[in-house]
Each structure stands twice: as C-alpha cells, then as structure tokens.
Design a protein around this motif. Sequence first.
Motif, PDB file in Angstrom:
ATOM      1  N   GLN A 132       0.826  -1.202   0.000  1.00 58.45           N
ATOM      2  CA  GLN A 132       0.000   0.000   0.000  1.00 58.45           C
ATOM      3  C   GLN A 132       0.865   1.258   0.000  1.00 58.45           C
ATOM      4  O   GLN A 132       0.575   2.210  -0.724  1.00 58.45           O
ATOM      5  CB  GLN A 132      -0.949  -0.001   1.204  1.00 58.45           C
ATOM      6  N   ARG A 133       1.918   1.266   0.802  1.00 57.66           N
ATOM      7  CA  ARG A 133       2.811   2.435   0.855  1.00 57.66           C
ATOM      8  C   ARG A 133       3.497   2.650  -0.491  1.00 57.66           C
ATOM      9  O   ARG A 133       3.638   3.785  -0.933  1.00 57.66           O
ATOM     10  CB  ARG A 133       3.867   2.255   1.957  1.00 57.66           C
ATOM     11  N   LYS A 134       3.906   1.581  -1.123  1.00 58.70           N
ATOM     12  CA  LYS A 134       4.558   1.693  -2.423  1.00 58.70           C
ATOM     13  C   LYS A 134       3.589   2.273  -3.445  1.00 58.70           C
ATOM     14  O   LYS A 134       3.948   3.143  -4.235  1.00 58.70           O
ATOM     15  CB  LYS A 134       5.068   0.323  -2.875  1.00 58.70           C
ATOM     16  N   LYS A 135       2.354   1.799  -3.408  1.00 51.38           N
ATOM     17  CA  LYS A 135       1.338   2.291  -4.329  1.00 51.38           C
ATOM     18  C   LYS A 135       1.065   3.772  -4.077  1.00 51.38           C
ATOM     19  O   LYS A 135       0.976   4.565  -5.015  1.00 51.38           O
ATOM     20  CB  LYS A 135       0.053   1.476  -4.163  1.00 51.38           C
ATOM     21  N   GLU A 136       0.962   4.157  -2.809  1.00 51.92           N
ATOM     22  CA  GLU A 136       0.751   5.566  -2.464  1.00 51.92           C
ATOM     23  C   GLU A 136       1.919   6.415  -2.961  1.00 51.92           C
ATOM     24  O   GLU A 136       1.716   7.491  -3.515  1.00 51.92           O
ATOM     25  CB  GLU A 136       0.599   5.734  -0.951  1.00 51.92           C
ATOM     26  N   LYS A 137       3.134   5.919  -2.762  1.00 49.66           N
ATOM     27  CA  LYS A 137       4.318   6.672  -3.202  1.00 49.66           C
ATOM     28  C   LYS A 137       4.319   6.830  -4.717  1.00 49.66           C
ATOM     29  O   LYS A 137       4.625   7.900  -5.235  1.00 49.66           O
ATOM     30  CB  LYS A 137       5.596   5.980  -2.740  1.00 49.66           C
ATOM     31  N   LEU A 138       3.939   5.792  -5.441  1.00 47.30           N
ATOM     32  CA  LEU A 138       3.882   5.884  -6.895  1.00 47.30           C
ATOM     33  C   LEU A 138       2.855   6.926  -7.325  1.00 47.30           C
ATOM     34  O   LEU A 138       3.093   7.704  -8.244  1.00 47.30           O
ATOM     35  CB  LEU A 138       3.543   4.521  -7.508  1.00 47.30           C
ATOM     36  N   ASN A 139       1.712   6.946  -6.646  1.00 47.14           N
ATOM     37  CA  ASN A 139       0.676   7.935  -6.972  1.00 47.14           C
ATOM     38  C   ASN A 139       1.179   9.349  -6.705  1.00 47.14           C
ATOM     39  O   ASN A 139       0.967  10.252  -7.511  1.00 47.14           O
ATOM     40  CB  ASN A 139      -0.605   7.663  -6.187  1.00 47.14           C
TER      41      ASN A 139
END
Length: 163
Positions: A132-139
């Motif tokens: 989830q954190r990786k996805k948030e960072k990508l966004n």
Amino acid sequence: MSDSNIKKSIELYNEGLAFGKKKDFKSAEELYLKAIELNSEFFQAHYNLGNIKKNSGKLNEAINYFQKSIEIKSDFINGYYNLGNTLKMLGKLDEAKKNFDKVLELNPKLEEAKENLQMIIYQKKIALFLRQRKKEKLNIDFKKKFSNNPFITHRNPGKDLIN
C-alpha cells in the motif's frame, strides 16, 4: 524389499546421524542417500536430508525432501513443521500456513507452530502495508511529475472536439 536391505539402511542411517552430530554433513548426506537407495520409504532419512539442505541454504531441495517424508508418513509432525519453516523462509506464507495448520491438527498443543502461524499473520500484514505504501508513493510521484505538465489534462477530451 528384503530384511537385509532394511537392516543395512538403518545402519547407514545411524552412521549418518553420528556424522551429523560431528557436523560432517557431507558424509551424513551421503549415508542418508545410500540408506534411501536401499529403502526408499525411509522417511527419517528424507527428513534429515531436508534439514541438511535447509541448513545449507538449498531451500527448494529441502522442500522436496520434507514433502517426501510426509508423503511416506502422513502424520509426521516434524516433516510438516520444517516444511512450513522452509516455505516461510522463501516467503511462501500461504503454503507455510497450511503446514503449520496440519501440525496443529496433529498436535494442537505445539506452541512453536502457534507462534509460527502468528508470525505468518504478522508478515502478511507487513507485506500488505508495504504494498500500500509503495502504491501511495507511486501515486504521489506521478502527481508531482505531471501536475505542471500543460500537455496532460484531466478533462474529458470528447467535450472539446470540433465538428
């Protein structure tokens, strides 16, 4: 299988145990393999080979030996337990969980299996959090990179078409 083969395989196995206690795992492995040649159903020899492979970092080979030990003796708790640990080491948490569940089915009081199941639950939660954190960072990175780009719009391009 003859009685003499069974007797010889047990002798080889016991010699392998002695070498294992001396930390001579190469000799122990050779003796376990010879014991299996004489008695392919020698689940303890398969299991000990799994431990040697696991401890030397050859985890996929270890899995094969642990699986063979429980294929031969379906109620072999140690086989399920070490298979679960090896799968956990490889990050195969769902498969590991199945093996620890089987351990607890065979012995509901085994605390180590309960602790491993708790660890798997914890590891899965951490993995989900990190995804989830990786996805948030990508966004966030995407928005930063393209927010000032005049060629990228957030409008429906169909509204601006000229007939």
